[in-house]
Design an enzyme around this catalytic site. Structure first.
Site, mmCIF file in Angstrom:
data_model
loop_
_atom_site.group_PDB
_atom_site.id
_atom_site.type_symbol
_atom_site.label_atom_id
_atom_site.label_comp_id
_atom_site.label_asym_id
_atom_site.label_seq_id
_atom_site.Cartn_x
_atom_site.Cartn_y
_atom_site.Cartn_z
ATOM 1 C CG ASP A 57 17.964 89.063 13.904
ATOM 2 O OD1 ASP A 57 16.863 89.184 13.350
ATOM 3 O OD2 ASP A 57 18.506 87.962 14.109
ATOM 4 C CG HIS B 161 16.768 81.810 16.138
ATOM 5 N ND1 HIS B 161 16.640 82.572 17.263
ATOM 6 C CD2 HIS B 161 17.106 82.677 15.142
ATOM 7 C CE1 HIS B 161 16.884 83.834 16.977
ATOM 8 N NE2 HIS B 161 17.170 83.925 15.702
ATOM 9 C CD GLN C 248 17.910 83.721 11.465
ATOM 10 O OE1 GLN C 248 16.778 83.727 11.922
ATOM 11 N NE2 GLN C 248 18.855 84.536 11.911
ATOM 12 C CB SER D 27 14.009 81.648 12.894
ATOM 13 O OG SER D 27 14.655 82.666 12.178
ATOM 14 C CG ASN E 155 6.111 78.915 25.816
ATOM 15 O OD1 ASN E 155 4.969 79.346 25.657
ATOM 16 N ND2 ASN E 155 6.588 78.644 27.018
ATOM 17 C CD GLU F 13 -26.624 94.902 -1.770
ATOM 18 O OE1 GLU F 13 -26.745 95.274 -0.579
ATOM 19 O OE2 GLU F 13 -25.522 94.777 -2.330
ATOM 20 C CD GLU G 36 11.638 84.928 10.393
ATOM 21 O OE1 GLU G 36 11.423 85.577 11.438
ATOM 22 O OE2 GLU G 36 12.107 83.770 10.409
ATOM 23 C CG HIS G 37 15.381 86.483 8.337
ATOM 24 N ND1 HIS G 37 14.956 85.460 9.172
ATOM 25 C CD2 HIS G 37 15.320 87.629 9.072
ATOM 26 C CE1 HIS G 37 14.662 85.966 10.360
ATOM 27 N NE2 HIS G 37 14.862 87.273 10.317
ATOM 28 C CG HIS H 252 -29.943 99.501 3.805
ATOM 29 N ND1 HIS H 252 -30.391 98.585 4.710
ATOM 30 C CD2 HIS H 252 -28.587 99.557 3.956
ATOM 31 C CE1 HIS H 252 -29.369 98.083 5.385
ATOM 32 N NE2 HIS H 252 -28.253 98.656 4.942
ATOM 33 C CD GLN I 134 1.291 82.220 33.551
ATOM 34 O OE1 GLN I 134 0.924 81.412 32.715
ATOM 35 N NE2 GLN I 134 2.398 82.058 34.265
ATOM 36 C CE1 TYR J 287 4.419 86.026 27.652
ATOM 37 C CE2 TYR J 287 6.378 85.689 26.312
ATOM 38 C CZ TYR J 287 5.578 85.316 27.374
ATOM 39 O OH TYR J 287 5.942 84.249 28.164
#
Length: 424
Positions: free
Chosen positions: A353, A254, A251, A229, A206, A407, A319-320, A412, A183, A121
């Site tokens: 990036d 963003h 950042q 971010s 999103n 067990e 994250e960074h 088994h 969708q 995506y």
């Protein structure tokens, strides 16, 4: 931008957006309709949410050619070089199957197999993110995935941004569809007459895209549910305040919920960075977004000593992480939790990036404590191989049967013991 102590760090923890009840219900309805109605539902929702009537969902060869011709040659060269850097890095991540034979004839091992199909995506609409194409497609290609299906929302003109198509063209991605939102995620998960189903879906989007990925997880795999971010900068008095401020704002622009944090032992640097951020944010085209981010989630953590500063970074698991100290490689050994680590004054976050090679799809909101950047392993499966020899089973059959009965699983035990008849 507030200056705080390490004890205030828990306030930086942000909950991942779970969406409203109405949004979740809407996503569930979209997924159900796409599963039932296929292409027609995808077209209906694209018209409803994007204002675009799709005649053909799949990007044509002519559209790829037009995109290539509309971009100047220098930009093409930049994208090609970036793609080569990213591919070289991810090729080094590949692992091989292995087999180990024991003296008794038993063979054990692990078989590495790429997934059959991956769905990518790529956010779109009013913006273009060719870097998202590279970072999601290249590790899948390096893993050996045969079919890669890309979806991205169309713009108001019903077209995909030229930069995104160019990136797909450079990588040889043929299955590109002008569909976005929940969708598109549903179509990738369950397939339609036009869009093939995949085994794993990666890529940002999103809140509706995130909710849809959460809903389809289990029927297919997903990469992660990413939050806003984040960047943290570990710096001492040797760092330049103007450079730190610029990196923090890289950042902050963003998203209004992005987090930008400086961790330092220098009170002078703290004050200088705070002032530099306030000055630089006013000059950004996205100053409203960046300004809101800095106001709500911008922090300067002032620590007593360097050990506390490193501990604060590990607690955050950002994250960074940029390490802008006198000895960044010495500090690297002490860093346990971060998605991507940038060492030294020349390793600004945007280097990672776009161009250096490592993946920019990274764990957020503290999940770097237990997860990793998107990588080749995300697109392969590992199968255990067991080939027991006759000698090994003779030696161990009674032990295995006893373990099974411990067990309470008689079936088994008998499945092993029935083979003892071969030796009587």
């Amino acid at each position: 931008m507030r200056i705080i102590n390490r004890t205030d760090l828990p306030s930086l923890k942000r909950s991942v957006d779970q969406g409203t009840q109405e949004q979740r219900a809407s996503v569930q309805n979209i997924i159900a309709r796409v599963k039932q109605e296929g292409d027609q539902a995808v077209r209906d929702f694209t018209e409803q949410f994007d204002g675009v009537t799709l005649e053909k969902m799949k990007v044509t060869k002519e559209e790829f050619e037009q995109a290539y011709e509309s971009v100047d040659g220098e930009f093409v060269s930049i994208l090609e070089e970036a793609a080569a850097n990213i591919r070289a890095f991810h090729e080094k991540q590949k692992t091989s199957s292995w087999f180990d034979t024991n003296p008794d004839g038993t063979l054990l091992g692990q078989k590495i197999t790429p997934i059959d199909a991956a769905g990518v995506y790529v956010p779109g609409g009013t913006a273009a993110y060719p870097s998202s194409v590279f970072m999601n497609v290249i590790p899948a290609q390096a893993a050996g995935v045969e079919k890669i299906v890309m979806v991205t929302p169309p713009g108001e003109d019903g077209q995909v941004p030229a930069g995104v198509l160019l990136a797909a063209h450079i990588l040889g991605v043929e299955h590109v569809y002008k569909v976005g939102g929940a969708q598109a995620v549903a179509a990738l998960a369950y397939g339609t007459e036009t869009i093939p189903a995949v085994d794993k879906i990666t890529g940002p989007g999103n809140v509706f895209v995130a909710l849809a990925k959460r809903e389809v997880f289990g029927d297919v795999d997903i990469d992660m549910i990413a939050g806003p971010s984040e960047i943290a900068v570990l710096a001492d008095e040797t760092a330049k305040a103007e450079e730190i401020a610029a990196d923090l704002l890289s950042q902050a622009e963003h998203d209004a919920r992005s987090s930008s944090v400086l961790v330092t032992t220098s009170s002078q640097l703290a004050e200088d960075v705070k002032e530099a951020v306030l000055q630089q944010v006013e000059k950004l085209p996205r100053k409203e977004i960046a300004g809101k981010s800095v106001e709500d989630y911008g922090m300067i953590v002032l620590c007593r000593d360097h050990e506390e500063a490193v501990a604060a970074v590990n607690e955050m698991a950002p994250e960074h992480l940029e390490v802008m100290t006198a000895s960044p490689f010495d500090d690297l050994a002490k860093i346990k939790h971060a998605g991507a680590i940038f060492l030294g004054p020349y390793s600004s976050e945007p280097v990672g990036d776009y161009f250096a090679g490592p993946n920019h799809v990274l764990p957020t909101n503290g999940t770097a404590r237990f997860s990793s950047p998107l990588n080749v392993d995300d697109f392969v499966k590992k199968s255990s191989i067991i080939s027991y020899s006759e000698q090994a089973l003779k030696t161990n059959a009674d032990k295995i049967a006893r373990f099974a009965r411990l067990e309470g699983l008689e079936g088994h035990a008998r499945a092993v013991e029935i083979r003892k008849e071969r030796w009587t």
